[in-house]
Design an enzyme around this catalytic site. Structure first.
Site, PDB file in Angstrom:
ATOM      1  CB  SER A 176      -4.537  -7.123   9.449  1.00  0.00           C
ATOM      2  OG  SER A 176      -3.964  -5.827   9.464  1.00  0.00           O
ATOM      3  CG  ASP A 177      -6.018  -5.370   3.069  1.00  0.00           C
ATOM      4  OD1 ASP A 177      -5.144  -4.482   2.973  1.00  0.00           O
ATOM      5  OD2 ASP A 177      -6.765  -5.673   2.124  1.00  0.00           O
ATOM      6  CB  CYS A 178      -3.579  -1.359   5.174  1.00  0.00           C
ATOM      7  SG  CYS A 178      -2.010  -2.116   4.680  1.00  0.00           S
TER       8      CYS A 178
ATOM      9  CB  CYS B 109      -6.500 -12.125   7.313  1.00  0.00           C
ATOM     10  SG  CYS B 109      -5.786 -11.073   8.582  1.00  0.00           S
TER      11      CYS B 109
ATOM     12  CB  ALA C  42      -8.042  -5.941   7.929  1.00  0.00           C
TER      13      ALA C  42
END
Ligand SMILES: *[C@@H]1O[C@H](CO)[C@@H](O)[C@H](O)[C@H]1NC(C)=O
Ligand SMILES: *[C@@H]1O[C@H](CO)[C@@H](O)[C@H](O)[C@H]1NC(C)=O
Ligand SMILES: *[C@@H]1O[C@H](CO)[C@@H](O)[C@H](O)[C@H]1NC(C)=O
Ligand SMILES: *[C@@H]1O[C@H](CO)[C@@H](O)[C@H](O)[C@H]1NC(C)=O
Ligand SMILES: *[C@@H]1O[C@H](CO)[C@@H](O)[C@H](O)[C@H]1NC(C)=O
Length: 784
Positions: free
Chosen positions: A303-305, A271, A307
């Site tokens: 999650s994106d890093c 995401c 996020a």
């Protein structure tokens, strides 16, 4: 993690090279005496093993698994694991899971994705993914990589200024979907079932797919969703709220993700940072549940890093850090790339915002994937893929494939009076000029250490003995005109002149969007000046992922040929040389529209795909853009000429008996024009409506060549919000000189001839559809 990881890697080296593969230093789960645990029992189903492992963990141990840097659980013999490795177009340095500091110090640098996409060759895409997977597994065996990778990037290249458009397969949802399917199935080592267009096949995974060893590696569809802005006009990707209509969501932003999961059977979904209509993607329950419930997603969601942090820190979406952690976990985010969950989960539980069972659900998804990867099956050296090692990395086979990819992708944009190809024996001297000629940085972002890095200049020097070189600009930003006189003096001397200009990562990359589509700094002045003094017209070679407005060059008679080489990677110089000297006939096509500079007057933040004349909005991509273009989607020339013939395609398609109940509908539009349609969900047997379009491709020239066949469709009447045209299918074929070849493109009417209405539903218009190949048209009437 870095430290424990380094330790892991050192111990493996010692094992392999000093003590042999079965030595006791090697770190892996389920190593004796820990192999007695139920989660190590390979005879049990994945589900049982995952649940058993979770049941043994304390709450603190569970929380320490919710980061990409998952902590070791020593008492159970489970070493630390780094989830974050990168493999966009070869093993990249970006993720902490990768180390080039070991036995393997380089890996094959394939061209950046946008160039590979321009080849429009599914086989090539798949072969590259398989090659990267082999190198990744080899690096894993030596402790230099993980098993979970964060690629492919399948966001739609919506705006030409986007710094990461280079990482994507371009602007078309169908082409991007096709790329996603090839990449993921190739990389994960799955057999692709069905035909070239396995639409709607295998909607859901069988339990049978979830065996240990069923995944060679894990690929990740990112960034979910509507993510395509880095930093522009006061907005950053960390706080941007993408306002997307249901219609655009359904027919532009979501299709690649759906394909990546349904047909690609990806084991990971990432995401994105941005909000989608107000809700941060990683906190959007409906969005994440859609993937699991509607598309049958069975992997883990990362999650994106950082996020999860941005939900609170940048978006103010929650009042506290604990709420941010809770809302992400409950929405369906299973792991946080970063440390936010690690740091705030305990207090979120103490505050009653998270239940231990929420964490258990996340761990179940995480461990299920690791189990399928065979991580808990004992000594990796004794298992499937255990024999892969440094001999499988930078192999001649992989380097040849990288060269092949660059050659297949390179696009010939202009070629006045067949100025190219050149005859090698006729050329006495060549001047090579430009800021991108003499640099090794031609891999684009997410590049690792290449096997045999070579600049474009070196590649050309291997082909022509007598070369002169001048940078002309000191670098790509080209602030100064000081280098131009030197460039002019060599341009006057040489028989032929090549200018290598364009973009590099100083102009477009992660966290960096462009504001202009023109060539940076004084590059245009350099090119024009060189062209005006050289003996013959010049060849302009353009680097970069995003389109540039080079209308000046298209119109300049002194610039005979223009070639776009994207970020070709380590074999770029060789690939370009083979094309210049006619050893390879170019066949690449642009996977994105090249807009003029005037396009930059529209805000990058406007997510609408469709044109809106009432507010002077021109729309986006070939499907909806109504303005002038420098080069259109699909543009690309060859050294030979091709003609087409549609050999067979149905003229009539009847839905009779297929449509449920009262679903035939009628839309009345202004002026009494109307449109009959059926809702695709109401068509009972879409699969039985599929048909083939048989096309003959005739090579009229005396040079063999590859040609990309793009089949488009247009819906019956002008229907508000319908695309101008849309891709129905594509294929790349090879035709010998003066010979023809045939191809057969499978069309699924429910999938390809449908459009999406304003409510976000797929509808199939009744009446005369038009199928198009280049300027050939074929009418197909669909009746209820
Ligand atoms: C990973 O986590 C461990 C603790 O489990 C810590 O010591 C290490 O510094 C972390 N590594 C990175 C790269 O953050
Ligand atoms: C690689 O290892 C050497 C020593 O072996 C060290 O000096 C260097 O900093 C390391 N590089 C990276 C990127 O870790
Ligand atoms: C979040 O709140 C802070 C101050 O509390 C403010 O500076 C910032 O602009 C807000 N960000 C957003 C995206 O609303
Ligand atoms: C380009 O010019 C600007 C000012 O015009 C200067 O600040 C910058 O350092 C220059 N960049 C380079 C790479 O010379
Ligand atoms: C497609 O790619 C494969 C793999 O590189 C290659 O063998 C094949 O020739 C390509 N097809 C065409 C028509 O170029």
């Amino acid at each position: 993690m870095f430290y424990s990881f380094r330790f892991l890697f050192l111990s493996i080296i010692t094992c392999f090279y000093v003590l042999g593969p079965s030595c006791s230093q090697l770190q892996y789960p389920c190593k004796p005496p820990y192999d007695k645990y139920q989660f190590c029992d390979t005879s049990l189903p994945i589900k049982t093993r995952a649940k058993s492992l979770i049941s043994l963990l304390t709450l603190d141990e569970k929380i320490r698994q919710l980061s990409d840097n998952a902590t070791q659980i020593s008492r159970l013999g489970i070493p630390a694991y780094e989830w974050w490795s990168e493999s966009l177009h070869g093993i990249a340095t970006n993720g902490p899971g990768i180390s080039f500091n070991g036995t393997i110090q380089s890996a094959t640098g394939f061209p950046q994705v946008i160039l590979t996409a321009a080849a429009f060759n599914r086989t090539l895409w798949r072969e590259i993914a398989k090659a990267v997977a082999v190198e990744a597994r080899a690096m894993y065996n030596l402790g230099q990589a993980g098993l979970t990778f964060f690629a492919p990037n399948i966001n739609i290249f919506r705006d030409p200024r986007w710094g990461r458009g280079q990482e994507t397969p371009g602007e078309d949802p169908m082409v991007t979907s096709a790329y996603a399917i090839e990449y993921v199935t190739g990389f994960q080592g799955q057999n692709q079932r069905g035909s070239k267009h396995p639409y709607r096949e295998r909607r859901f995974l069988n339990d049978d797919d979830q065996r240990s060893g069923s995944l060679m590696l894990s690929a990740c569809c990112k960034h979910y969703t509507a993510y395509d802005l880095e930093k522009w006009g006061g907005h950053t990707r960390y706080d941007f709220d993408a306002k997307v209509t249901k219609q655009d969501m359904e027919d532009t932003y979501q299709p690649p993700f759906k394909s990546c999961i349904v047909q690609g059977r990806a084991s990971c979904l990432m995401c994105s940072y941005n909000r989608v209509n107000g809700i941060p993607a990683c906190a959007d329950r409906d969005l994440l549940h859609k993937a699991r419930n509607d598309w049958g997603f069975k992997g883990y969601i990362t999650s994106d890093c950082d996020a999860v942090a941005t939900i609170f820190e940048n978006n103010n979406f929650t009042k506290t850090k604990e709420e941010a952690v809770a809302v992400a976990l409950k929405a369906g985010t299973d792991i946080n790339c970063g440390t936010y969950m690690l740091r705030h989960m305990k207090s979120a539980i103490d505050q009653g915002k998270v239940l231990e069972e929420d964490i258990d659900r996340a761990l179940f998804n995480l461990f299920s994937v690791l189990l399928q990867l065979g991580l808990f099956d004992g000594n990796p050296a004794r298992r499937q893929f255990g024999n892969l090692g440094s001999q499988n990395v930078c192999s001649s086979e992989h380097k040849t494939l990288a060269l092949e990819a660059a050659m297949q992708g390179i696009v010939l944009l202009k070629n006045n009076q067949k100025f190219l190809p050149w005859n090698k024996n006729d050329i006495s001297s060549v001047a090579i000029i430009g800021p991108m000629a003499n640099t090794m940085n031609i891999g684009g972002d997410y590049t690792g250490f290449s096997c045999n890095p070579e600049s474009i200049l070196q590649g050309l020097k291997n082909y022509v003995k007598d070369t002169f070189y001048a940078a002309g600009c000191q670098d790509v930003p080209c602030n100064s005109t000081a280098g131009i006189p030197e460039a002019l003096s060599i341009a006057k001397e040489a028989e032929y002149v090549i200018v290598v200009a364009g973009l590099d990562l100083s102009q477009e990359t992660e966290d960096l969007d462009r504001y202009s589509l023109l060539l940076p700094g004084h590059q245009m002045a350099l090119i024009r000046a060189v062209a005006s003094v050289s003996k013959k017209p010049v060849v302009l070679v353009l680097t970069g992922g995003g389109p540039v407005d080079v209308s000046f060059a298209e119109g300049d008679q002194q610039i005979a040929s223009i070639i776009w080489i994207g970020y070709p990677g380590e074999t770029g110089g060789k690939a370009l040389s083979q094309i210049l000297f006619g050893e390879y006939n170019p066949g690449g096509r642009l996977p994105m529209t090249w807009y003029p500079e005037s396009f930059t007057s529209i805000p990058m933040t406007d997510m609408s795909m469709r044109a809106d004349p009432s507010r002077g909005y021109p729309g986006r991509t070939y499907r909806f853009y109504t303005g002038e273009r420098v080069y259109g989607f699909g543009h690309g020339l060859s050294y030979t000429n091709f003609n087409y013939k549609i050999l067979s395609a149905p003229e009539r398609l009847s839905l009779s008996g297929q449509v449920k109940g009262k679903s035939r509908r009628y839309i009345r539009q202004g002026g009494g024009n109307g449109l009959d349609y059926v809702l695709v969900d109401d068509v009972a047997y879409c699969d039985s409506l599929r048909f083939h379009v048989q096309i003959s491709i005739i090579n009229h020239g005396d040079i063999d060549g590859s040609q990309v066949v793009l089949l488009f469709s247009q819906v019956p009447k002008s229907f508000t919000g319908a695309p101008e045209r849309q891709i129905v299918g594509f294929d790349r074929v090879h035709a010998l000189a003066y010979r023809s070849v045939e191809t057969s493109i499978l069309v699924d009417p429910c999938e390809h001839l449908s459009i999406v209405n304003e409510q976000g539903s797929k509808i199939l218009p009744l009446g005369d559809h038009t199928l198009m190949v280049e300027d050939l048209k074929h009418t197909l009437s669909i009746e209820a």
